[in-house]
Design an enzyme around this catalytic site. Structure first.
Site, PDB file in Angstrom:
ATOM      1  N   SER B 185       0.838  -1.199   0.000  1.00 15.13           N
ATOM      2  CA  SER B 185       0.000   0.000   0.000  1.00 15.13           C
ATOM      3  C   SER B 185       0.880   1.259   0.000  1.00 15.13           C
ATOM      4  CB  SER B 185      -0.933  -0.053   1.222  1.00 15.13           C
ATOM      5  OG  SER B 185      -1.944   0.892   1.106  1.00 15.13           O
ATOM      6  N   ARG B 255     -11.700   6.523  10.085  1.00 22.74           N
ATOM      7  CA  ARG B 255     -11.194   5.167  10.068  1.00 22.74           C
ATOM      8  C   ARG B 255     -12.260   4.175   9.587  1.00 22.74           C
ATOM      9  NH1 ARG B 255      -6.738   2.168   9.483  1.00 22.74           N
ATOM     10  NH2 ARG B 255      -6.724   0.325  10.788  1.00 22.74           N
ATOM     11  N   ASP B 351      -8.643  -6.623  -4.593  1.00 22.30           N
ATOM     12  CA  ASP B 351      -8.242  -5.297  -4.106  1.00 22.30           C
ATOM     13  C   ASP B 351      -8.772  -4.243  -5.065  1.00 22.30           C
ATOM     14  OD1 ASP B 351      -7.003  -2.987  -3.256  1.00 22.30           O
ATOM     15  OD2 ASP B 351      -4.982  -3.834  -3.187  1.00 22.30           O
ATOM     16  N   HIS B 384      -7.947  -5.168  -0.190  1.00 21.25           N
ATOM     17  CA  HIS B 384      -6.635  -4.534  -0.073  1.00 21.25           C
ATOM     18  C   HIS B 384      -5.845  -5.081   1.119  1.00 21.25           C
ATOM     19  CE1 HIS B 384      -3.647  -1.456  -0.593  1.00 21.25           C
ATOM     20  NE2 HIS B 384      -3.889  -0.913   0.573  1.00 21.25           N
ATOM     21  N   ASP B 385      -6.562  -5.370   2.205  1.00 28.03           N
ATOM     22  CA  ASP B 385      -5.895  -5.861   3.412  1.00 28.03           C
ATOM     23  C   ASP B 385      -5.179  -7.184   3.218  1.00 28.03           C
ATOM     24  OD1 ASP B 385      -6.040  -3.993   5.330  1.00 28.03           O
ATOM     25  OD2 ASP B 385      -7.702  -4.868   6.445  1.00 28.03           O
TER      26      ASP B 385
END
Lengths: 209, 412
Positions: B185, B255, B351, B384-385
């Site tokens: 990232s 967040r 992602d 994405h994680d």
């Protein structure tokens, strides 16, 4: 890493012939490079600066582990992104019959590389013809082990068909070889029709006209 | 209750920590992150007035400091150093227990003895980014000129500023060239910037789930997060540290929004579906009826306890500004022209924040520049994680690439 000839898989004896067509120290792109065996051979024996494209993740991981710069990609879609004259040779080994647009792919090979090396299973081989004639079924051989409905090979051609395509895209043939069932070159000066009968594989070194 | 959550920095939670939203404004319950800002519990390289950090915004920051962790041993040739670059809300504690949260390092699956980044073989460095809040100079740092935190007087920073600061640290450690620079990232952005700014100092580069420029969609998500922080009355125009407040609600909402972008629809559906949270029927209220609501609120709560709101503004902005090709007429290939660095690019199928097309753009540019590049797209539904999670195919690709690079570098 530097394997003697005798330890190279008999199924891929064509690699030796392909490697023989590549000048030492040149830049090579191997399209459909599998687990990178040919690229590793070229690097270790010919000091080649090699790159690869491979569609399977397993293949790419095997290549990365050999230290080969290989990207996951598809010959049908990704060759367009390469600049002209980026390589001395672009190799398409046993892959053209699995592409959706063989003509477009061949044109890209000749654009990206100064020379292209193409090998493919010859659908004009006498055993193939005999199978179709006698059994009336699509042939299944060692080189073409899939049944018709689940084969990745969607564009089979014969050596003669390929010659015609080469003429169509303006490719000049610098070297040609037909390999027998054992992967050894048919070492006879024969007319094309005979090679088209006896060769299980065709291997061609092409240059842009 | 929470169900079957995968491990990873964004996911960790337990039943007893479930809270309702009105608890969001309560003060933090464990180690105050403030304690890590000026004097962190990790090594710090300090640079005085004679060694300012020249920043892209035109300012020279001095004095400044960069906090870092190291693992393993630097060999006598100093040829086995690996730099890990962390993502937006990461820190230097890549493979050790975090002093703030008490949880394991954020990438222990990738970094450690016998792991792809093998700390038995390599000297591994990870530094908190400039602008961060884990010990490197950032907006919460006391400005020596005023005796108060910089707050919004801190210069707006870029990914290149972060990398420049890391290069100063690497100089300080006496390392001329890094064997490998890797990260996911925003960490991947730094990897690319390293390869662009210091091609001779990067033997191999492994950007994961990254991009050579931040997309309009990603800038948009970041801006929503920043506006949430700024809309919190406790933000106080950025001066909350002076005024004794904390914009926890705004930062929590930022967040929560960002967290959605780190996941995939499939992963959310699988984990939470439309399941209710500790109830069998809707309450017809604005309580967290759904598990996903409760989960996001918890993520927000947990985050505000460890992260500084102004830092979040600065670091997200740095990502937004990132466009590696901008200085080369938009032609990324020119950035890497003549590079001898060995690259391996990794992306994930699900992602959508840093999609495979972003990674392919990097690969195409490297190809056009005749650089050495490998690329693999990992099949994963974790979004994405995924780069932080247990993805065996990613580890296998990374291990193969790193081991081959180590052989080429003559490392045992």
């Amino acid at each position: 890493m530097n394997l003697p000839d005798s330890e190279i898989s008999p199924a891929r004896l064509d690699f030796l012939l392909l490697a023989d067509m590549v000048a030492p120290g040149s830049r090579v792109l191997d399209v459909g490079c599998g687990d990178g065996s040919l690229l590793a051979l070229l690097r270790d024996r010919k000091n080649v600066d090699g790159r690869g494209i491979e569609i399977s993740r397993e293949g790419v991981n095997a290549c990365l582990a050999k230290g080969l710069p290989v990207i996951q990609g598809d010959a049908d879609t990704d060759l367009a992104d390469y600049p002209n004259d980026a390589f001395d040779y672009v190799i398409l080994s046993q892959t053209i019959q699995a592409t959706r647009q063989p003509k477009v792919v061949l044109e890209h090979l000749l654009r990206i590389g100064r020379r292209a090396i193409v090998s493919f299973p010859n659908f004009g081989h006498w055993r193939v013809r005999l199978d179709l004639l006698v059994k009336g079924r699509m042939p299944v051989t060692d080189n073409m082990p899939y049944s018709w409905h689940d084969t990745p090979n969607i564009h089979f051609c014969t050596i003669r068909d390929f010659l015609e395509l080469c003429a169509e895209v303006g490719a000049r043939m610098e070297r040609a070889a037909a390999l027998d069932a054992g992967g050894k070159p048919v070492r006879m000066a024969l007319p094309w029709w005979a090679w088209n009968m006896l060769g299980e594989q065709g291997v061609f070194l092409l240059k842009r006209r | 209750m929470f169900v079957d959550l995968p491990p990873g920095p964004h996911y960790r939670c337990s039943k007893d920590r479930t809270r309702s939203s009105d608890q969001m404004s309560q003060s933090p319950s464990f180690l105050e992150p403030r304690s890590q800002i000026d004097d962190p519990s990790s090594p710090v390289a300090r640079f005085g007035a004679d060694e300012p950090l020249v920043m892209d915004a035109g300012m020279a920051l001095a004095p400044w400091q960069i906090a870092y962790q190291t693992y393993g041993t630097l060999n006598t040739a100093k040829s086995n150093a690996v730099l890990i670059c962390h993502a937006l809300t990461g820190d230097q504690h890549v493979a050790n227990v975090s002093p703030v949260t008490g949880k394991p390092g954020w990438w222990t699956t990738m970094v450690g003895p016998g792991k792809p980044v093998d700390t038995d073989r390599f000297f591994v460095i990870c530094a908190n980014v400039i602008g961060g809040c884990s010990g490197s100079t950032g907006p919460a740092t006391i400005n020596p000129a005023t005796g108060h935190p910089y707050n919004l007087d801190f210069p707006v920073l870029t990914i290149r500023d972060m990398v420049r600061a890391q290069a100063a640290l690497i100089d300080r450690l006496g390392i001329a060239s890094l064997f490998c620079v890797l990260g996911g990232s925003m960490g991947g952005m730094q990897v690319l910037q390293w390869a662009a700014s210091y091609p001779d100092r990067v033997f191999s580069a492994l950007p994961i789930a990254a991009a050579a420029r931040h997309s309009a969609q990603n800038i948009a998500f970041h801006e929503v997060g920043r506006q949430a922080i700024m809309a919190d009355p406790d933000w106080r125009g950025g001066n909350y540290l002076n005024e004794g407040t904390r914009p926890s609600k705004g930062l929590g909402v930022a967040r929560m929004g960002a967290h959605i972008t780190y996941l995939s629809e499939l992963a959310l559906h699988r984990k939470f579906g439309r399941n209710f949270q500790d109830r069998s029927a809707p309450t017809f209220s604005f309580d967290a009826d759904f598990q996903i609501e409760s989960y996001l609120r918890y993520q927000g709560l947990q985050f505000v306890e460890r992260f500084d709101a102004n830092s979040y503004l600065y670091v997200t902005k740095a990502m937004d500004y990132f466009d590696l090709a901008a200085e080369h007429d938009g032609i990324l290939a020119r950035v890497f022209k003549g590079s001898a660095t060995r690259f391996c690019v990794i992306s994930f199928t699900s992602d959508w924040l840093f999609p495979t097309s972003d990674s392919r753009a990097i690969v195409h540019a490297l190809n056009a520049a005749a650089a050495s590049v490998g690329f693999v797209e990992i099949e994963s539904d974790k979004g994405h994680d995924a780069f932080l999670l247990d993805e065996p195919e990613m580890f296998s690709a990374a291990r193969g690439f790193i081991d081959a690079a180590a052989r080429a570098r003559g490392l045992s």
